[in-house]
Design an enzyme around this catalytic site. Structure first.
Site, PDB file in Angstrom:
ATOM      1  N   PRO A 276       0.975  -1.193   0.061  1.00 35.42           N
ATOM      2  CA  PRO A 276      -0.048  -0.104  -0.043  1.00 35.42           C
ATOM      3  C   PRO A 276       0.948   1.216   0.107  1.00 35.42           C
ATOM      4  CG  PRO A 276       0.031  -0.916   2.186  1.00 35.42           C
ATOM      5  CD  PRO A 276       0.826  -1.885   1.321  1.00 35.42           C
ATOM      6  N   CYS A 346       0.476  29.592 -15.530  1.00 34.97           N
ATOM      7  CA  CYS A 346      -0.172  30.154 -16.873  1.00 34.97           C
ATOM      8  C   CYS A 346      -0.943  29.019 -17.868  1.00 34.97           C
ATOM      9  CB  CYS A 346       1.048  30.941 -17.764  1.00 34.97           C
ATOM     10  SG  CYS A 346       1.476  32.216 -16.389  1.00 34.97           S
ATOM     11  N   TYR A 375       1.383  11.178  -3.567  1.00 28.70           N
ATOM     12  CA  TYR A 375       1.219  11.594  -5.117  1.00 28.70           C
ATOM     13  C   TYR A 375       0.963  13.128  -5.150  1.00 28.70           C
ATOM     14  CZ  TYR A 375       0.731   6.633  -5.631  1.00 28.70           C
ATOM     15  OH  TYR A 375       0.885   5.262  -5.289  1.00 28.70           O
TER      16      TYR A 375
HETATM   17  C1  LIG Z   1       1.816   2.267  -7.147  1.00 24.81           C
HETATM   18  C2  LIG Z   1       2.063   1.016  -6.988  1.00 24.81           C
HETATM   19  C3  LIG Z   1       1.530   0.635  -5.696  1.00 24.81           C
HETATM   20  C4  LIG Z   1       1.025   1.467  -4.818  1.00 24.81           C
HETATM   21  O1  LIG Z   1      -0.372   1.750  -4.951  1.00 24.81           O
HETATM   22  P1  LIG Z   1      -1.183   2.785  -3.984  1.00 24.81           P
HETATM   23  O2  LIG Z   1      -2.321   2.799  -4.958  1.00 24.81           O
HETATM   24  O3  LIG Z   1      -0.609   3.915  -3.858  1.00 24.81           O
HETATM   25  O4  LIG Z   1      -1.622   1.763  -2.799  1.00 24.81           O
HETATM   26  C5  LIG Z   1       1.881  -0.618  -5.195  1.00 24.81           C
HETATM   27  N1  LIG Z   1       2.393  -1.742  -6.077  1.00 24.81           N
HETATM   28  C6  LIG Z   1       2.814  -1.367  -7.259  1.00 24.81           C
HETATM   29  C7  LIG Z   1       3.681  -2.240  -7.958  1.00 24.81           C
HETATM   30  C8  LIG Z   1       2.819  -0.190  -7.798  1.00 24.81           C
HETATM   31  O5  LIG Z   1       2.988   0.276  -9.073  1.00 24.81           O
END
Ligand SMILES: *Cc1c(COP(=O)(O)O)cnc(C)c1O
Length: 421
Positions: A276, A346, A375
């Protein structure tokens, strides 16, 4: 739940007033709550109680060294997607055996870096990558532990830019080809095949796609075992969504997600890994910005902030919603008017919200973007020559700048002039 609440009419991060941080560091800035980060990590950890497991925080969501150390000290592993992230994890004190390496485009240099520094496993995404990994491992005289990322072809029902589990996406190998690819991998002496990896997308608000994907993984585990592979670890990816708008129905909780894992995969006796990112960091952060102007347009009003799309790109990039609240709590029953909330960049794309109902605000007031911990800072840039905004970490009644705002001079001096000028 998070730790950003009003107290006597003023917004706080844990026990620190947001206005106090703003006075110390200037706006805009990001602020994160240690208690919320730890709470979210522990929710996942507890959700998998009773199964052998490791929660590997997907650090692309927020890779500040202080955030990583906070989670690493609580026992988190890390999911990394580049050599830079691998080195950040190491620098935060995460041992190699707690780092998993994901991503479709790992280079030879990145693979070699991780093999030398120690790695829990590579999540391999293609046959060409498998061959390069095998060659790199053999050159170093080691074997690389791997899972293969399978694409289960399920619809994650999320935004197209963050769905990854359909057959048209660039990720993983089609699950129908898995037996053949696992056979290939088993024949490569530099590889040690230990498990299966799956990640179907981000900001999922429904458990059903997980259930579908994990049922397919369970079936594949049995098939691969009967083919003679020693499948002992299942990496189930990340992607559980967070409530970006308080008015929306709450997405599933980690505990419910854990139950899906138990129901679909618990009988296999595998070690479970999850990755996660957003759910750990997202609601642990705010972006704080100051109102520069309130502008009357033709039939609409604009709230012009000192924060912009370069600081928080999610609304422009994913049509994402962020709740935006005043740092001084509005009076009970204060009138609300629709207003467009924009930054100074802009481009018309530099719009955070259209016709958002807001209480009266004027120049100099502070607002907080909620759910900005994931993010946010990691996707920021210096577009329009706006220096990267600082990040602040709060713990109880303490706060610290964990990435300082560069001066204009530092920003400009990063460029160098060729000899002919
Ligand atoms: C982006 C990603 C995650 C995390 O996703 P979340 O939506 O931030 O929990 C986990 N594993 C992989 C391979 C990813 O690319």
């Amino acid at each position: 739940m998070d730790h950003f609440l009003y107290r006597d009419g003023a917004l706080f991060a844990e026990d620190v007033a947001i206005a106090e941080i703003a006075k110390a560091v200037g706006t805009p800035f990001y602020v994160y709550s240690t208690a919320t980060l730890l709470r979210h990590f522990r929710l996942f950890d507890e959700a998998l109680d009773g199964m052998e497991h490791l929660v590997c925080y997907a650090m692309k969501a927020n890779s500040n060294q202080a955030v990583l150390q906070t989670l690493a000290q609580a026992g988190a592993g890390m999911d990394v997607v580049s050599g830079g992230e691998y080195l950040r994890a190491k620098a935060a004190g995460v041992p190699g055996e707690r780092i998993v390496f994901s991503g479709v485009g790992k280079t030879r240099e990145e693979i070699t870096l991780a093999l030398k520094g120690g790695i829990r496993q590579f999540n391999v995404e293609s046959e060409p990558e498998m061959l390069v990994l095998d060659a790199c491992a053999q050159a170093l005289g080691v074997t690389a532990p791997i899972t293969i990322r399978v694409n289960p072809d399920v619809d994650a029902k999320t935004h197209a830019k963050i769905a990854t589990g359909k057959s048209e996406n660039k990720f993983g190998i089609p699950i129908a080809k898995a037996r053949e690819v696992y056979r290939m991998a088993a024949d490569l002496p530099g590889l040690d095949v230990i498990g299966i990896d799956v990640h179907i997308g981000s900001q999922l608000t429904d458990l059903e796609p997980y259930r579908q994907a994990y049922e397919k993984v369970a079936e594949l585990t049995q098939t691969l075992r009967s083919d003679g592979h020693n499948i002992k670890r299942l990496d189930l990816g990340g992607g559980l969504g967070i409530p970006y708008a308080r008015s929306n129905a709450a997405p599933p909780l980690p505990m419910d997600y854990g139950q899906v894992v138990r129901d679909t995969l618990g009988h296999l006796g595998c070690e479970i890994e999850i990755e996660p990112g957003r759910l750990i960091a997202g609601n642990a952060g705010l972006m704080i910005s100051e109102v520069i102007y309130v502008k009357e347009g033709e039939g609409r009003e604009f709230l012009i902030l000192d924060g912009a799309m370069n600081d928080l790109i999610r609304p422009a990039m994913y049509e994402a919603h962020h709740d935006i609240i005043p740092v001084v709590e509005p009076a009970v029953g204060a009138e609300q008017r629709p207003i467009d909330i924009v930054g100074p960049v802009c481009e018309s794309g530099d719009t955070f919200a259209k016709q958002r109902l807001m209480p009266p605000l004027s120049a100099g007031d502070l607002v907080a973007f909620r759910s900005a911990g994931a993010y946010g800072a990691v996707m920021s840039s210096e577009y329009n020559s706006r220096p990267l905004i600082p990040e602040v970490l709060v713990r109880s009644d303490q706060f610290a700048v964990i990435r300082a705002r560069p001066t204009f001079d530092e920003m400009i001096k990063r460029d160098t002039i060729p000899s002919w000028l």
